[in-house]
Design a protein around this motif. Sequence first.
Motif, PDB file in Angstrom:
ATOM      1  N   PRO A 249      -4.255   0.937  -1.921  1.00  0.00           N
ATOM      2  CA  PRO A 249      -3.846  -0.462  -2.124  1.00  0.00           C
ATOM      3  C   PRO A 249      -3.373  -0.742  -3.551  1.00  0.00           C
ATOM      4  O   PRO A 249      -4.140  -1.179  -4.400  1.00  0.00           O
ATOM      5  N   ALA A 250      -2.095  -0.509  -3.823  1.00  0.00           N
ATOM      6  CA  ALA A 250      -1.561  -0.691  -5.183  1.00  0.00           C
ATOM      7  C   ALA A 250      -1.480  -2.176  -5.539  1.00  0.00           C
ATOM      8  O   ALA A 250      -1.731  -2.576  -6.675  1.00  0.00           O
ATOM      9  N   VAL A 251      -1.081  -2.996  -4.574  1.00  0.00           N
ATOM     10  CA  VAL A 251      -1.083  -4.463  -4.747  1.00  0.00           C
ATOM     11  C   VAL A 251      -1.859  -5.016  -3.566  1.00  0.00           C
ATOM     12  O   VAL A 251      -1.545  -4.724  -2.418  1.00  0.00           O
TER      13      VAL A 251
ATOM     14  N   HIS B 282      -7.799   5.285 -10.046  1.00  0.00           N
ATOM     15  CA  HIS B 282      -6.703   5.455  -9.095  1.00  0.00           C
ATOM     16  C   HIS B 282      -7.076   4.719  -7.804  1.00  0.00           C
ATOM     17  O   HIS B 282      -8.267   4.616  -7.472  1.00  0.00           O
ATOM     18  N   PRO B 283      -6.073   4.202  -7.067  1.00  0.00           N
ATOM     19  CA  PRO B 283      -6.407   3.472  -5.837  1.00  0.00           C
ATOM     20  C   PRO B 283      -7.253   4.275  -4.831  1.00  0.00           C
ATOM     21  O   PRO B 283      -7.926   3.693  -3.980  1.00  0.00           O
ATOM     22  N   SER B 284      -7.229   5.609  -4.930  1.00  0.00           N
ATOM     23  CA  SER B 284      -8.060   6.392  -4.006  1.00  0.00           C
ATOM     24  C   SER B 284      -9.527   6.349  -4.425  1.00  0.00           C
ATOM     25  O   SER B 284     -10.391   6.827  -3.705  1.00  0.00           O
TER      26      SER B 284
ATOM     27  N   TYR C  27       0.845  -1.193   0.000  1.00  0.00           N
ATOM     28  CA  TYR C  27       0.000   0.000   0.000  1.00  0.00           C
ATOM     29  C   TYR C  27       0.886   1.250   0.000  1.00  0.00           C
ATOM     30  O   TYR C  27       2.008   1.237   0.514  1.00  0.00           O
ATOM     31  N   PHE C  28       0.356   2.319  -0.591  1.00  0.00           N
ATOM     32  CA  PHE C  28       1.014   3.623  -0.486  1.00  0.00           C
ATOM     33  C   PHE C  28       0.220   4.477   0.490  1.00  0.00           C
ATOM     34  O   PHE C  28      -1.003   4.376   0.556  1.00  0.00           O
ATOM     35  N   TYR C  29       0.951   5.304   1.237  1.00  0.00           N
ATOM     36  CA  TYR C  29       0.308   6.171   2.221  1.00  0.00           C
ATOM     37  C   TYR C  29       0.578   7.615   1.838  1.00  0.00           C
ATOM     38  O   TYR C  29       1.690   8.101   1.946  1.00  0.00           O
ATOM     39  N   LEU C  30      -0.465   8.249   1.317  1.00  0.00           N
ATOM     40  CA  LEU C  30      -0.311   9.614   0.792  1.00  0.00           C
ATOM     41  C   LEU C  30      -1.492  10.470   1.223  1.00  0.00           C
ATOM     42  O   LEU C  30      -2.648  10.024   1.140  1.00  0.00           O
ATOM     43  N   ASP C  31      -1.208  11.673   1.658  1.00  0.00           N
ATOM     44  CA  ASP C  31      -2.259  12.628   2.031  1.00  0.00           C
ATOM     45  C   ASP C  31      -3.303  12.009   2.954  1.00  0.00           C
ATOM     46  O   ASP C  31      -4.518  12.216   2.787  1.00  0.00           O
TER      47      ASP C  31
ATOM     48  N   GLY D 173      -1.928  -6.493 -17.613  1.00  0.00           N
ATOM     49  CA  GLY D 173      -2.936  -5.559 -17.113  1.00  0.00           C
ATOM     50  C   GLY D 173      -2.640  -4.189 -17.677  1.00  0.00           C
ATOM     51  O   GLY D 173      -1.506  -3.901 -18.071  1.00  0.00           O
ATOM     52  N   GLU D 174      -3.663  -3.336 -17.693  1.00  0.00           N
ATOM     53  CA  GLU D 174      -3.455  -1.977 -18.204  1.00  0.00           C
ATOM     54  C   GLU D 174      -2.525  -1.205 -17.272  1.00  0.00           C
ATOM     55  O   GLU D 174      -2.297  -1.614 -16.135  1.00  0.00           O
ATOM     56  N   SER D 175      -2.081  -0.065 -17.760  1.00  0.00           N
ATOM     57  CA  SER D 175      -1.226   0.798 -16.965  1.00  0.00           C
ATOM     58  C   SER D 175      -1.934   1.151 -15.647  1.00  0.00           C
ATOM     59  O   SER D 175      -3.122   1.490 -15.654  1.00  0.00           O
ATOM     60  N   GLY D 176      -1.232   1.033 -14.552  1.00  0.00           N
ATOM     61  CA  GLY D 176      -1.809   1.372 -13.247  1.00  0.00           C
ATOM     62  C   GLY D 176      -2.438   0.190 -12.532  1.00  0.00           C
ATOM     63  O   GLY D 176      -2.978   0.341 -11.438  1.00  0.00           O
ATOM     64  N   SER D 177      -2.325  -1.013 -13.115  1.00  0.00           N
ATOM     65  CA  SER D 177      -2.984  -2.158 -12.466  1.00  0.00           C
ATOM     66  C   SER D 177      -2.143  -2.750 -11.319  1.00  0.00           C
ATOM     67  O   SER D 177      -2.640  -3.549 -10.554  1.00  0.00           O
ATOM     68  N   GLY D 178      -0.888  -2.357 -11.235  1.00  0.00           N
ATOM     69  CA  GLY D 178      -0.088  -2.785 -10.078  1.00  0.00           C
ATOM     70  C   GLY D 178       1.048  -3.734 -10.414  1.00  0.00           C
ATOM     71  O   GLY D 178       1.711  -4.260  -9.516  1.00  0.00           O
ATOM     72  N   LYS D 179       1.332  -3.924 -11.708  1.00  0.00           N
ATOM     73  CA  LYS D 179       2.349  -4.899 -12.132  1.00  0.00           C
ATOM     74  C   LYS D 179       3.740  -4.518 -11.616  1.00  0.00           C
ATOM     75  O   LYS D 179       4.469  -5.353 -11.092  1.00  0.00           O
ATOM     76  N   SER D 180       4.097  -3.240 -11.796  1.00  0.00           N
ATOM     77  CA  SER D 180       5.449  -2.814 -11.377  1.00  0.00           C
ATOM     78  C   SER D 180       5.587  -2.875  -9.868  1.00  0.00           C
ATOM     79  O   SER D 180       6.609  -3.356  -9.353  1.00  0.00           O
ATOM     80  N   VAL D 181       4.588  -2.401  -9.157  1.00  0.00           N
ATOM     81  CA  VAL D 181       4.683  -2.413  -7.690  1.00  0.00           C
ATOM     82  C   VAL D 181       4.771  -3.859  -7.194  1.00  0.00           C
ATOM     83  O   VAL D 181       5.509  -4.153  -6.248  1.00  0.00           O
ATOM     84  N   LEU D 182       4.111  -4.766  -7.883  1.00  0.00           N
ATOM     85  CA  LEU D 182       4.182  -6.180  -7.485  1.00  0.00           C
ATOM     86  C   LEU D 182       5.625  -6.699  -7.578  1.00  0.00           C
ATOM     87  O   LEU D 182       6.142  -7.280  -6.621  1.00  0.00           O
TER      88      LEU D 182
END
Length: 330
Positions: A21-23, A279-281, A12-16, A40-49
């Motif tokens: 929950p990115a992954v 976006h995850p938010s 997870y990222f913690y912002l503001d 998955g499309e861009s933003g689906s969480g592949k890189s963070v995984l």
Amino acid sequence: MSLLRVSNIKTYFYLDGLELPAVDDVSFTLEENRTLAVIGESGSGKSVLVLSIMKLVDYPGKIIEGEAIYDGNVKGDLLMMKEKQMQKIRGNEIAMIYQDPMSTLNPLIPVGKQIEEALYIHKRGKKQEIKVRAMQLMTEVGIPDAEKRYYDLPKQFSGGMRQRIMIAMAIACKPRILIADEPTTALDVTIQAEILDLLKKLQDENQMSIILNTHDLGVVEDMAHDVCVMYCGKIMEKAPKEELFSHPMNPYTIGLIDCMPGRGETKERLNVIEGYVPHPSDFPKGCRFSNRCPYAVGKCYEEVPDLVEITPEHYVRCFLVEEGIPLIKK
Ligand SMILES: Nc1ncnc2c1ncn2[C@@H]1O[C@H](COP(=O)(O)OP(=O)(O)OP(=O)(O)O)[C@@H](O)[C@H]1O
């Protein structure tokens, strides 16, 4: 035997003041000498995984749960390892290549020296031997005239050749796992095919397992043995490649396959999945695909479905599929 068994990773990222929950609860296994594609499309969480598996997630991101058991119980859980242990694993046993080689290559150092550096970090050896090995690696990845080109700077190479240099650095220590994060996205189609062929050749020669992140199902079709379809941080479908392409079940996977050139209902123009990855938010309350899904019904908007094994080795996250309800477009 599974070389890597990832269970319930949450990053997870913690912002503001928000928890993003990115992954979100991802599990899969990577078998020896096989390629697992994560699509998955861009933003689906592949890189963070994959960054999570390498323990390279930086603040404000945090791996809050999960396991990544490498090499059975011989090596243990990567996520529990101290940074010093991980440094021995990275590059040596698990290596990574990225979409943009220039983000990894130093523009001011001759490429041969950079490959030597990759060898020095992990393997001690005589200077001359290391130089010879670096040249061999250049030849192995298909750089002609290695002896001469050894002293050239990255800018003197084309995009495809730079990617080959990155691959040479990544395989320098004969890693058991190569993580390739969109390795061909920045390249044109013919060069793309050459790089994919090179990865296949190196896999055969070195008995490597590959985790391949891509948004391109054509690449999956060409390369993968097993596939995870990811959307909004969750795996929506997971199956061996042939099974996934012949019996896609999750509406998101069906949508992606319909978008492939030469597939789908509309022949005149390419199909698209309406809308965009939120976006995850802003994830929808129920199934994360519900607001784009052409088949969603009441429950889909309220509850998150589980990933369920529908047929042997074929896992799907969708209430309709789970309950055997035919997919009828709204
Ligand atoms: N450093 C960060 N800070 C905050 N959010 C992040 C950070 N890195 C990634 N994210 C978020 O995590 C989610 C997953 O991103 P990720 O890069 O893993 O997607 P992806 O599927 O690899 O897409 P792409 O191919 O475009 O990189 C996205 O919503 C992204 O905005």
